[in-house]
Structure formats: structure tokens, C-alpha cells
Design a protein around this motif. Structure first.
Motif, PDB file in Angstrom:
ATOM      1  N   THR A 155       0.853  -1.181   0.000  1.00  0.00           N
ATOM      2  CA  THR A 155       0.000   0.000   0.000  1.00  0.00           C
ATOM      3  C   THR A 155       0.898   1.243   0.000  1.00  0.00           C
ATOM      4  OG1 THR A 155      -0.083   0.126   2.414  1.00  0.00           O
ATOM      5  CG2 THR A 155      -1.781  -1.196   1.331  1.00  0.00           C
ATOM      6  N   SER A 156       0.316   2.370  -0.353  1.00  0.00           N
ATOM      7  CA  SER A 156       1.137   3.578  -0.480  1.00  0.00           C
ATOM      8  C   SER A 156       0.243   4.808  -0.434  1.00  0.00           C
ATOM      9  CB  SER A 156       1.890   3.535  -1.819  1.00  0.00           C
ATOM     10  OG  SER A 156       0.965   3.480  -2.897  1.00  0.00           O
ATOM     11  N   GLY A 157       0.872   5.957  -0.359  1.00  0.00           N
ATOM     12  CA  GLY A 157       0.157   7.216  -0.506  1.00  0.00           C
ATOM     13  C   GLY A 157       0.314   7.676  -1.952  1.00  0.00           C
ATOM     14  N   PHE A 227       6.678   7.431   8.078  1.00  0.00           N
ATOM     15  CA  PHE A 227       5.330   7.593   7.519  1.00  0.00           C
ATOM     16  C   PHE A 227       4.859   9.040   7.669  1.00  0.00           C
ATOM     17  CE2 PHE A 227       0.648   7.300   8.054  1.00  0.00           C
ATOM     18  CZ  PHE A 227       0.293   6.505   6.967  1.00  0.00           C
ATOM     19  N   GLN A 231       7.269  11.607   5.110  1.00  0.00           N
ATOM     20  CA  GLN A 231       6.423  11.666   3.904  1.00  0.00           C
ATOM     21  C   GLN A 231       5.715  13.014   3.794  1.00  0.00           C
ATOM     22  OE1 GLN A 231       3.923   8.136   3.522  1.00  0.00           O
ATOM     23  NE2 GLN A 231       5.694   6.765   3.672  1.00  0.00           N
ATOM     24  N   ARG A 233       3.911  14.608   6.071  1.00  0.00           N
ATOM     25  CA  ARG A 233       2.556  14.681   6.658  1.00  0.00           C
ATOM     26  C   ARG A 233       2.503  15.787   7.707  1.00  0.00           C
ATOM     27  NH1 ARG A 233       1.729   9.274   5.090  1.00  0.00           N
ATOM     28  NH2 ARG A 233      -0.485   8.968   4.599  1.00  0.00           N
ATOM     29  N   ILE A 261       4.138   6.963  -2.610  1.00  0.00           N
ATOM     30  CA  ILE A 261       5.157   6.998  -1.552  1.00  0.00           C
ATOM     31  C   ILE A 261       4.928   5.809  -0.619  1.00  0.00           C
ATOM     32  CG2 ILE A 261       6.213   8.403   0.273  1.00  0.00           C
ATOM     33  CD1 ILE A 261       4.792  10.863  -0.854  1.00  0.00           C
ATOM     34  N   GLU A 262       5.974   5.065  -0.357  1.00  0.00           N
ATOM     35  CA  GLU A 262       5.902   3.976   0.625  1.00  0.00           C
ATOM     36  C   GLU A 262       7.248   3.860   1.329  1.00  0.00           C
ATOM     37  OE1 GLU A 262       8.404   2.480  -1.118  1.00  0.00           O
ATOM     38  OE2 GLU A 262       7.573   0.451  -1.011  1.00  0.00           O
ATOM     39  N   MET A 263       7.546   2.707   1.934  1.00  0.00           N
ATOM     40  CA  MET A 263       8.690   2.685   2.843  1.00  0.00           C
ATOM     41  C   MET A 263       9.662   1.515   2.669  1.00  0.00           C
ATOM     42  SD  MET A 263       6.721   3.970   6.276  1.00  0.00           S
ATOM     43  CE  MET A 263       8.192   3.814   7.244  1.00  0.00           C
ATOM     44  N   LEU A 286      -3.737   4.569  -1.130  1.00  0.00           N
ATOM     45  CA  LEU A 286      -4.865   4.608  -0.191  1.00  0.00           C
ATOM     46  C   LEU A 286      -5.500   5.994  -0.118  1.00  0.00           C
ATOM     47  CD1 LEU A 286      -3.401   2.511   2.785  1.00  0.00           C
ATOM     48  CD2 LEU A 286      -4.652   1.714   0.772  1.00  0.00           C
ATOM     49  N   LEU A 287      -4.776   6.988  -0.613  1.00  0.00           N
ATOM     50  CA  LEU A 287      -5.284   8.371  -0.591  1.00  0.00           C
ATOM     51  C   LEU A 287      -4.458   9.174  -1.590  1.00  0.00           C
ATOM     52  CD1 LEU A 287      -3.931  10.232   2.594  1.00  0.00           C
ATOM     53  CD2 LEU A 287      -2.823   8.298   1.541  1.00  0.00           C
ATOM     54  N   ARG A 289      -2.232  12.295  -1.683  1.00  0.00           N
ATOM     55  CA  ARG A 289      -1.567  13.135  -0.693  1.00  0.00           C
ATOM     56  C   ARG A 289      -1.750  14.638  -0.946  1.00  0.00           C
ATOM     57  NH1 ARG A 289       2.336  11.959   2.339  1.00  0.00           N
ATOM     58  NH2 ARG A 289       1.684  13.952   3.194  1.00  0.00           N
ATOM     59  N   ILE A 295      -5.854   8.710   6.527  1.00  0.00           N
ATOM     60  CA  ILE A 295      -6.489   7.677   5.696  1.00  0.00           C
ATOM     61  C   ILE A 295      -7.902   7.505   6.214  1.00  0.00           C
ATOM     62  CG2 ILE A 295      -6.354   5.250   4.978  1.00  0.00           C
ATOM     63  CD1 ILE A 295      -3.234   5.662   5.235  1.00  0.00           C
TER      64      ILE A 295
END
Ligand SMILES: O=P(O)(O)O[C@H]1O[C@H](CO)[C@@H](O)[C@H]1O
Ligand SMILES: O=c1cc[nH]c(=O)[nH]1
Length: 325
Positions: A155-157, A227, A231, A233, A261-263, A286-287, A289, A295
Motif C-alpha cells: 500500500t502507499s500514498g 510515515f 512523507q 505529513r 510513496i511507501e517505505m 490509499l489516498l 496526498r 487515511i
């Protein structure tokens, strides 16, 4: 006999004598999984501590020699569900409730084998996946596996994409948008390339157009070490930047080709490439950004999103096994 000059292969491999070089050549031409560590040959036993497996305690070639596809993802539940799903997709005999966790002697990772498919969880972030990958690559090597493809299904943004879009990674990039992974070894920075297999990625896109049930794009994936702040946030326990700063960074990322974007993607790509393993990263967003940080989708929606990379990879595997034309 005169000493041979070291032969430099790609990915910073230094081979110092002809027999080692022949071994590397042999593994490359046979598409074997090759480890890049001369010390392993001198060890009587190799204990894969976090898998609770070992070369003396387990017959690894018998247990894993037929593996052709490895799917990895962060959560243990997701990887169990994937094992059950692929069992059904491949129409294998037996009950899906009987698929057992091979690593049940440890609670670090979960591992399930379903025919030629191995499904493993890796936890969150670079340190967690890199420990898993060291042991996975050694496992595949000890089992004498060949022609293996490894997929990260995560999963990712999303960056400028509607939630639910699947991103097949073109380049895995770091937080400076560089297609490289830096590892500190003995106090020095080693830089490794994060090349992924373009052939596999293109096939995955083809699979997506055949399935035609969710949007799929190819783009760069940015891998961060956090995260929240990492990222960009605004909703972490710490935040030292403004909304404008965040949007400017995301816009820069978008302009360099970043779509999610993920990790884990950079170390995943780097380690697979260094060991001659074909690899691909497939993450659902999942969204978006640009629209927010939290989320907010419902549990059911998120579960369905998480299944999308699994559906895509299952289709790929079925095609490779000749189960669909
Ligand atoms: O969906 P998975 O595979 O867990 O991966 C993503 O989700 C986690 C953060 O929630 C990070 O590990 C990120 O890479
Ligand atoms: O925004 C997100 C969503 C999932 N995983 C991440 O790393 N970031």
C-alpha cells in the motif's frame, strides 16, 4: 600459478579467483539466485534466525526448491490472505484453512508456501524488510531455486492519483528523488542501484489492461524512512513545516515522476538487483496526498484496495503457469 587480478562485476561485486568467477557466471547463466558473500561458503551451517529455519535443521531444497514466485508485503494477515487467495486461483488441492505459517516458531515474519508461490510478510520500513530479504535470498540460494520473480505487493500514498489506483513502479527513488539506495556498512556509505525488471513491469501493465477492473499506472515510487514527517505529513506528533512547504515538496516529487510513496521499495529493488533476481513493486494508493494526510476510507474499502495488487500478481502468475492464455 600467477594470482588473478580482481574482476569487477556490476553491483560492486569483486571476484578474486577464477573458480569464484566461474561460479558467478554459472549462477547468472542458469538464473540461479546468487548471494554475494564469500563467507557463506566457509560456514558449516546457516541459521536463518528470523525465519526459524536452517541448513542443518531443514532440507531447504526439498522444502523450497520449486519456488518460482515470491510475494512480499508488510502485514502478516495480508500475506496469509494472499496465500489463501493464490491457492484458490491456482485451483490447488487441499483446504485453504490448512495452509500453515512456516515461520510459526518466530513471530518476526510469516511465511506461507502454496505450490510454486511463497508469500512472506516483511513488517514496516527498510530495516525490517532488509533483514527479511537477506534471509529470503539466502533461503532461495540454499534451496537452489532458479528463475524466481519477487513481487512487493503493498500500500502507499498516492501523489496526484485517485485513491485505489495501482502503481507499478518504474524507478524506486529515495527522498531526494534519486534512483539509489544507501546502506551504511562499517561506517561507510555504500550506494546501490534500484533497477527493477522492466519486462516484468510491462507484463504487469498488460495484465492490468486484460483485467480492466481498476486503474493502474506506471510511475516512480518514493521510499521514505518514516510515515509522518518523512512523507511530508502534517498530522504526526512532530511537524516543523507548513502546508505550503508540504505541497511544494509533493509537487517537486510529482514533477520528477513520483506517483506514490511507501517505505520499502528502494532496498527491495537494490537487494534483488544485486543478487540477480527479477523484481517488481506493485502498490495500491490509499489516498491522494495532495488532498490530505489521514487515511479516511472505510475498513471494507481499504481491504478491497489491498486486494488489487494481489489480483494483478495472481493474473501474472497464472499466465506464467499457462493457466490462462
Ligand atoms: O502496505 P505495506 O506493505 O505494509 O507498506 C506500506 O504501509 C506501511 C505504512 O503504513 C509501510 O510499510 C509502507 O511501505
Ligand atoms: O501514505 C501512505 C500510505 C501507505 N503507506 C505509506 O507508506 N504511506
Amino acid at each position: 600459478m600467477t594470482a588473478m587480478a580482481p574482476i569487477i562485476l556490476n553491483c560492486m561485486t569483486t571476484v578474486t579467483d577464477q573458480s569464484d568467477y566461474n561460479k558467478h557466471e554459472d549462477s547468472l547463466t542458469n538464473n540461479l539466485v546468487h548471494v554475494k558473500n564469500p563467507h557463506l561458503d566457509t560456514m558449516e551451517e546457516d541459521i536463518l534466525y528470523h525465519f526459524n529455519l536452517g541448513t542443518k535443521t531443514h532440507n531447504l531444497p526439498e522444502m523450497f526448491g520449486d519456488i518460482k514466485f515470491v510475494c512480499v508485503g508488510g502485514s502478516a494477515n495480508r500475506m496469509k490472505s494472499f496465500a489463501q487467495f493464490i491457492h484458490q486461483e491456482l485451483a490447488l488441492p487441499g483446504n485453504i484453512d490448512d495452509i500453515r505459517d512456516i515461520c510459526e516458531g518466530t513471530d518476526r515474519y510469516s511465511m506461507y508456501k502454496v505450490g510454486p508461490v511463497l508469500s512472506i510478510s516483511h513488517g514496516m520500513g527498510v530495516p525490517s524488510i532488509s533483514i527479511m530479504l537477506h534471509e529470503l535470498i539466502k533461503l532461495l540460494h540454499h534451496a537452489r531455486c532458479h528463475d524466481v520473480i519477487v513481487f512487493r505487493i503493498g500500500t502507499s500514498g498516492g501523489v496526484g492519483l485517485a485513491p485505489g489506483t495501482v502503481v507499478v513502479t518504474d524507478k524506486a527513488v529515495d527522498c531526494f528523488f534519486r534512483a539509489q539506495f544507501e546502506q551504511v556498512v562499517l561506517g561507510k556509505v555504500i550506494t546501490r542501484s534500484t533497477v527493477l525488471d522492466m519486462g516484468v513491469s510491462e507484463e504487469l501493465l498488460q495484465c492490468s489492461s486484460e483485467l480492466n477492473n481498476f486503474p493502474t499506472v506506471i510511475g516512480n515510487t518514493m521510499c521514505t524512512h518514516d510515515f509522518y514527517e518523512g512523507q511530508g505529513r502534517l498530522d504526526g506528533a512532530l511537524c516543523s513545516f507548513s502546508t505550503e512547504d508540504k505541497l511544494e515538496y509533493l509537487r517537486k516529487a510529482y514533477d520528477t515522476g513520483v506517483r506514490n510513496i511507501e517505505m520499502e521499495s528502494t532496498v527491495f529493488a537494490a537487494m534483488c538487483y544485486a543478487c540477480g533476481i527479477k523484481a517488481a513493486v506493485i502498490c495500491v494508493t490509499l489516498l491522494n496526498r495532495f488532498d490530505g494526510d489521514q487515511i479516511t476510507s472505510s475498513h471494507d474499502v481499504l481491504v478491497e484496495y489491498q486486494q488489487r495488487p494481489q489480483v494483478l500478481v495472481a493474473h501474472f502468475i497464472k499466465k506464467h503457469l499457462g493457466l490462462i492464455l
